[in-house]
Design a protein around this motif. Structure first.
Motif, PDB file in Angstrom:
ATOM      1  N   ARG A 222      12.760  13.403 -15.886  1.00 23.52           N
ATOM      2  CA  ARG A 222      12.265  14.787 -15.828  1.00 23.52           C
ATOM      3  C   ARG A 222      13.306  15.673 -15.159  1.00 23.52           C
ATOM      4  N   MET A 223      13.143  16.983 -15.317  1.00 20.55           N
ATOM      5  CA  MET A 223      13.955  17.924 -14.556  1.00 20.55           C
ATOM      6  C   MET A 223      13.321  18.106 -13.177  1.00 20.55           C
ATOM      7  N   ALA A 224      14.068  18.738 -12.270  1.00 17.29           N
ATOM      8  CA  ALA A 224      13.566  18.960 -10.914  1.00 17.29           C
ATOM      9  C   ALA A 224      13.012  20.372 -10.753  1.00 17.29           C
ATOM     10  N   VAL A 225      12.352  20.600  -9.641  1.00 19.07           N
ATOM     11  CA  VAL A 225      11.921  21.943  -9.249  1.00 19.07           C
ATOM     12  C   VAL A 225      12.737  22.340  -8.014  1.00 19.07           C
ATOM     13  N   PRO A 226      12.869  23.641  -7.736  1.00 18.84           N
ATOM     14  CA  PRO A 226      13.740  24.117  -6.657  1.00 18.84           C
ATOM     15  C   PRO A 226      13.501  23.473  -5.293  1.00 18.84           C
ATOM     16  N   ASP A 227      12.242  23.223  -4.941  1.00 23.38           N
ATOM     17  CA  ASP A 227      11.947  22.663  -3.618  1.00 23.38           C
ATOM     18  C   ASP A 227      12.596  21.298  -3.400  1.00 23.38           C
ATOM     19  N   GLU A 228      12.937  20.620  -4.489  1.00 22.86           N
ATOM     20  CA  GLU A 228      13.536  19.292  -4.356  1.00 22.86           C
ATOM     21  C   GLU A 228      14.999  19.352  -3.899  1.00 22.86           C
ATOM     22  N   MET A 229      15.557  20.552  -3.812  1.00 22.68           N
ATOM     23  CA  MET A 229      16.914  20.731  -3.296  1.00 22.68           C
ATOM     24  C   MET A 229      16.902  21.097  -1.810  1.00 22.68           C
ATOM     25  N   ALA A 230      15.767  21.560  -1.306  1.00 18.88           N
ATOM     26  CA  ALA A 230      15.712  22.114   0.048  1.00 18.88           C
ATOM     27  C   ALA A 230      15.912  21.067   1.138  1.00 18.88           C
ATOM     28  N   GLY A 231      15.350  19.878   0.960  1.00 19.86           N
ATOM     29  CA  GLY A 231      15.455  18.853   1.997  1.00 19.86           C
ATOM     30  C   GLY A 231      16.893  18.454   2.278  1.00 19.86           C
TER      31      GLY A 231
END
Length: 262
Positions: A222-231
């Protein structure tokens, strides 16, 4: 009870500038930094848009300020840093997230003006903004620069040639900053996202062929959503990553070990 590791993620009393932060990955990273206690400057081209995001953050109890800035304008970059220092007294964290990709197609059909625009926004602007923040961080005894590159800068896909060139250059800029500024306690690292569901990448994920490849070939499926880059950005901004510099971190669902989007 001691919290030797947990406290390293604390960003209280740290000041962060995040470009391209009115939506998408930038907004998610800015929110993450704010949740960990940083004072966050939300920056993007539209003053109205950044004020909207900053006001939402404030309503949730975070310390945020919206400063409009077109990163392709050197005077506006200087103003961004000056207003940040006037408001908060420092810059400890810089997230170079603003980017552009106005063209999708073969290299030989791209006009020179588009080449200049892509390189100016994606590579030159992070270079200039980091240089403006450098003396401030040096005086503070350190800082963290986080350059948002792309897996396209490591493994190009058809149709994204010059975008890939600009992000490859940003990765090398990251390494050069780390080499030159490490002695002053300034760390520089790059995050290379894969396909993220944002407006910026809509030309890709709205393409059924590419979306099908993501589903079939990526280990994540699947593709990611923006929050998955924040951590990852919060880790690199904090003392939890104190021994990380000049590194390139992929957050790509396995793109680098799977087939490309060709």
């Amino acid at each position: 009870m001691q919290t030797r590791i947990k406290q390293k993620f604390d960003l209280k009393n740290k000041v962060a500038i995040v470009t391209g932060a009115s939506k998408g990955i930038g907004e998610s990273i800015a929110r993450g930094l704010a949740e960990y206690g940083a004072k966050v400057v939300i920056s993007s081209r539209s003053q109205e848009a950044v004020e909207h995001v900053a006001n939402n953050f404030k309503k949730e109890g975070y310390d945020a300020l919206g400063i409009g800035c077109h990163v392709g304008d050197e005077d506006q970059l200087k103003k961004l840093v000056e207003e940040t220092v006037n408001a908060y007294g420092a810059v400890d964290i810089l997230v170079n997230n603003a980017a552009t990709n106005p063209f999708y197609g073969p290299l030989d059909t791209m006009e020179n003006s588009l080449f200049d625009k892509i390189m100016d926004i994606n590579t030159k602007a992070p270079f200039q903004l980091a240089n403006l923040c450098y003396p401030i961080m040096k005086k503070r005894g350190g800082g963290s620069i986080i350059n948002i590159a792309s897996v396209e800068g490591m493994k190009p896909s058809v149709g994204l040639g010059l975008y890939s060139v600009s992000k490859a250059a940003l990765i090398m800029l990251t390494k050069s900053q780390a080499v030159e500024w490490g002695k002053f306690g300034i760390r520089s690292n790059a995050i290379c996202p894969g396909l993220i569901k944002t407006k910026f990448s809509s030309a890709l994920w709205q393409n059924e062929k590419i979306l099908d490849q993501v589903t079939r070939h990526l280990p994540a499926g699947r593709m990611a959503v923006p929050d998955e880059m924040a951590g990852l950005a919060c880790f690199l901004a904090s003392d939890a990553s104190s021994y990380c510099t000049g590194s390139v971190f992929t957050a790509d669902g396995g793109h680098m070990i799977a087939g490309g989007f060709n």
